[in-house]
Design a protein around this motif. Sequence first.
Motif, PDB file in Angstrom:
ATOM      1  N   SER A  57      34.090  64.876  32.148  1.00 34.09           N
ATOM      2  CA  SER A  57      33.684  66.143  31.403  1.00 34.09           C
ATOM      3  C   SER A  57      34.633  66.911  31.070  1.00 34.09           C
ATOM      4  O   SER A  57      35.101  67.596  29.919  1.00 34.09           O
ATOM      5  N   ALA A  58      35.645  67.565  31.990  1.00 37.05           N
ATOM      6  CA  ALA A  58      36.973  68.153  31.925  1.00 37.05           C
ATOM      7  C   ALA A  58      37.806  67.730  30.997  1.00 37.05           C
ATOM      8  O   ALA A  58      38.387  68.400  30.273  1.00 37.05           O
ATOM      9  N   LEU A  59      37.809  66.258  30.944  1.00 36.12           N
ATOM     10  CA  LEU A  59      38.890  65.616  30.107  1.00 36.12           C
ATOM     11  C   LEU A  59      38.517  65.710  28.760  1.00 36.12           C
ATOM     12  O   LEU A  59      39.021  66.077  27.876  1.00 36.12           O
ATOM     13  N   SER A  60      37.228  65.473  28.454  1.00 36.57           N
ATOM     14  CA  SER A  60      36.563  65.837  27.140  1.00 36.57           C
ATOM     15  C   SER A  60      36.654  66.989  26.687  1.00 36.57           C
ATOM     16  O   SER A  60      36.846  67.391  25.499  1.00 36.57           O
ATOM     17  N   ALA A  61      36.367  68.095  27.336  1.00 38.10           N
ATOM     18  CA  ALA A  61      36.860  69.471  27.018  1.00 38.10           C
ATOM     19  C   ALA A  61      38.033  69.805  26.394  1.00 38.10           C
ATOM     20  O   ALA A  61      38.550  70.762  25.839  1.00 38.10           O
ATOM     21  N   HIS A  62      38.956  68.559  27.011  1.00 40.85           N
ATOM     22  CA  HIS A  62      40.491  68.915  26.561  1.00 40.85           C
ATOM     23  C   HIS A  62      40.886  67.799  25.565  1.00 40.85           C
ATOM     24  O   HIS A  62      42.210  67.384  25.315  1.00 40.85           O
ATOM     25  N   ASN A  63      39.768  67.304  24.843  1.00 40.15           N
ATOM     26  CA  ASN A  63      39.767  66.324  23.933  1.00 40.15           C
ATOM     27  C   ASN A  63      40.413  65.022  24.112  1.00 40.15           C
ATOM     28  O   ASN A  63      41.129  64.375  23.497  1.00 40.15           O
ATOM     29  N   VAL A  64      40.234  64.686  25.472  1.00 40.57           N
ATOM     30  CA  VAL A  64      40.667  63.252  26.024  1.00 40.57           C
ATOM     31  C   VAL A  64      39.416  62.384  26.174  1.00 40.57           C
ATOM     32  O   VAL A  64      38.552  62.886  26.937  1.00 40.57           O
ATOM     33  N   SER A  65      39.424  61.347  25.551  1.00 40.33           N
ATOM     34  CA  SER A  65      38.348  60.403  25.581  1.00 40.33           C
ATOM     35  C   SER A  65      38.737  59.176  25.528  1.00 40.33           C
ATOM     36  O   SER A  65      40.129  58.793  25.589  1.00 40.33           O
ATOM     37  N   GLY A  66      37.985  58.184  25.292  1.00 39.28           N
ATOM     38  CA  GLY A  66      38.122  56.770  25.311  1.00 39.28           C
ATOM     39  C   GLY A  66      38.858  56.176  26.585  1.00 39.28           C
ATOM     40  O   GLY A  66      38.883  56.446  27.681  1.00 39.28           O
ATOM     41  N   ASN A  67      39.691  55.140  26.242  1.00 45.63           N
ATOM     42  CA  ASN A  67      40.562  54.448  27.162  1.00 45.63           C
ATOM     43  C   ASN A  67      41.409  55.387  27.821  1.00 45.63           C
ATOM     44  O   ASN A  67      41.864  55.379  29.136  1.00 45.63           O
ATOM     45  N   MET A  68      42.115  56.332  27.344  1.00 47.39           N
ATOM     46  CA  MET A  68      43.082  57.161  27.839  1.00 47.39           C
ATOM     47  C   MET A  68      42.272  58.190  29.133  1.00 47.39           C
ATOM     48  O   MET A  68      42.649  58.193  30.099  1.00 47.39           O
ATOM     49  N   ALA A  69      41.089  58.520  28.613  1.00 45.17           N
ATOM     50  CA  ALA A  69      40.157  59.081  29.663  1.00 45.17           C
ATOM     51  C   ALA A  69      39.889  58.227  30.862  1.00 45.17           C
ATOM     52  O   ALA A  69      40.024  58.679  31.904  1.00 45.17           O
ATOM     53  N   LYS A  70      39.681  56.954  30.931  1.00 45.29           N
ATOM     54  CA  LYS A  70      39.436  56.199  31.825  1.00 45.29           C
ATOM     55  C   LYS A  70      40.691  55.748  32.659  1.00 45.29           C
ATOM     56  O   LYS A  70      40.577  56.029  33.862  1.00 45.29           O
ATOM     57  N   LYS A  71      41.908  55.800  31.948  1.00 43.73           N
ATOM     58  CA  LYS A  71      43.123  55.513  32.774  1.00 43.73           C
ATOM     59  C   LYS A  71      43.654  56.980  33.514  1.00 43.73           C
ATOM     60  O   LYS A  71      43.936  56.773  34.543  1.00 43.73           O
ATOM     61  N   ALA A  72      43.115  58.123  32.801  1.00 42.76           N
ATOM     62  CA  ALA A  72      43.486  59.235  33.620  1.00 42.76           C
ATOM     63  C   ALA A  72      42.677  59.617  34.843  1.00 42.76           C
ATOM     64  O   ALA A  72      42.980  59.754  35.825  1.00 42.76           O
ATOM     65  N   LEU A  73      41.388  59.167  34.529  1.00 45.41           N
ATOM     66  CA  LEU A  73      40.670  59.043  35.683  1.00 45.41           C
ATOM     67  C   LEU A  73      40.724  58.417  36.868  1.00 45.41           C
ATOM     68  O   LEU A  73      40.787  58.707  37.896  1.00 45.41           O
ATOM     69  N   ALA A  74      41.402  57.055  36.535  1.00 46.73           N
ATOM     70  CA  ALA A  74      41.505  56.134  37.503  1.00 46.73           C
ATOM     71  C   ALA A  74      42.820  56.457  38.423  1.00 46.73           C
ATOM     72  O   ALA A  74      42.895  56.214  39.663  1.00 46.73           O
ATOM     73  N   ALA A  75      43.537  57.325  37.609  1.00 52.14           N
ATOM     74  CA  ALA A  75      44.786  57.744  38.453  1.00 52.14           C
ATOM     75  C   ALA A  75      44.861  59.072  38.815  1.00 52.14           C
ATOM     76  O   ALA A  75      45.481  59.478  39.430  1.00 52.14           O
ATOM     77  N   SER A  76      43.605  59.588  38.760  1.00 48.75           N
ATOM     78  CA  SER A  76      43.701  61.245  39.084  1.00 48.75           C
ATOM     79  C   SER A  76      43.276  61.308  40.693  1.00 48.75           C
ATOM     80  O   SER A  76      43.644  62.624  41.020  1.00 48.75           O
ATOM     81  N   GLY A  77      42.835  60.355  41.212  1.00 49.17           N
ATOM     82  CA  GLY A  77      42.275  60.470  42.612  1.00 49.17           C
ATOM     83  C   GLY A  77      40.954  61.810  42.815  1.00 49.17           C
ATOM     84  O   GLY A  77      41.105  62.374  43.707  1.00 49.17           O
ATOM     85  N   GLY A  78      40.731  61.845  41.733  1.00 43.31           N
ATOM     86  CA  GLY A  78      39.293  62.753  41.754  1.00 43.31           C
ATOM     87  C   GLY A  78      39.807  64.212  41.439  1.00 43.31           C
ATOM     88  O   GLY A  78      39.098  65.083  41.768  1.00 43.31           O
ATOM     89  N   SER A  79      41.098  64.495  40.978  1.00 40.79           N
ATOM     90  CA  SER A  79      41.616  65.706  40.917  1.00 40.79           C
ATOM     91  C   SER A  79      41.601  66.044  39.205  1.00 40.79           C
ATOM     92  O   SER A  79      42.357  65.307  38.495  1.00 40.79           O
ATOM     93  N   ILE A  80      40.924  67.124  39.012  1.00 35.77           N
ATOM     94  CA  ILE A  80      40.714  67.509  37.722  1.00 35.77           C
ATOM     95  C   ILE A  80      42.155  67.905  37.115  1.00 35.77           C
ATOM     96  O   ILE A  80      42.411  67.564  35.826  1.00 35.77           O
TER      97      ILE A  80
END
Length: 347
Positions: free
Chosen positions: A192-215
Amino acid sequence: MSEENHGGSMPVLSDFKGQGALYDGLIRTLDDCTFVHAYLISGAAGMGKRTLAKLMAQHLLCTGECKPCGACSSCVQVREGSHPDVITISPGKPISPDVKAGMAGIPVDEIRHVIGIVGQHTFVGGRRVVIIERAEKMNPPAQNALLKTLEEPLAGTVFLLLSESPELLLPTIVSRCRALKLHPWPDEVVLSALSAHNVSGNMAKKALAASGGSIGRAISIAADEAYWQRRRDVMQDFFGISARVDVLKVSTAWKDRKDESDALLNDVEDMIRTLMLVRFGKQDEGVIADYPEPWQRLAREGELSSFMKLMDAVREARKLRLNQVTWQAVVEQLLLSLMEEKSKWST
């Protein structure tokens, strides 16, 4: 919530509902004024330590009816960093005239200066809040000086210690603070936070996977092309390597990138963790679509022991690096460990 205002609007305490019992207990003590004189807010970078501390300060200093109202002069000043009764200490940014700017860590003179301030009357006449960022950066004399104050708390003063590594604090300091440990945020909150920053699709999935749960980390790396280029290099050189004759070539290429050693080891560890999360159903298989097939097979069929062995290889690389083993030699040993496991899934 992350360290900054990542949601596109002003953060509020209810943003932390996702922290479960931590949030429920904190709100209860703030609302009924049973809060304590010192809190230790811990968690990885980007989890929301600074945001939570500022929201707690707003609640403690708010003059509105429903606290924190977010609109009174105190709330506005806390949010803007200009409230006279909120003291913020950060490594390298001293408030004491006796401490040079840029000095590493938090020296004892900085803590003594703050103790002198909190011993005086507040400017507004209410409470005073002291926020110590990266509290583990206090040197031993500074920690001992703070400990004396925590042992004899001053009425009306609340200390908020923020730390990514609370184990580096004196146990006696930790024992005198109420612990608020921020846990990794649920996937839907990060997305949701990524979407608010216009990050979606595959990039959002990749950023989520590498984030360790850190927004904060998710948003930061999503916009960092240098980060993703290094990840592509790591994928190609470390997870793509299959012949021992290529070890010297790869290690030579990375020999001149020793300033990226910490980042490289973090990348390898993150990539292994992602494989493990897929194996145990915590991540969708789509996040490993760019891994070579043997690694994808490991993520489908591997035992926990295989992943632990790979994690041990990264830990060993960090240990060798700290022991001043040449970076090229560290890279070569890590490559051989990865190749050994990869070979098991290549047939």
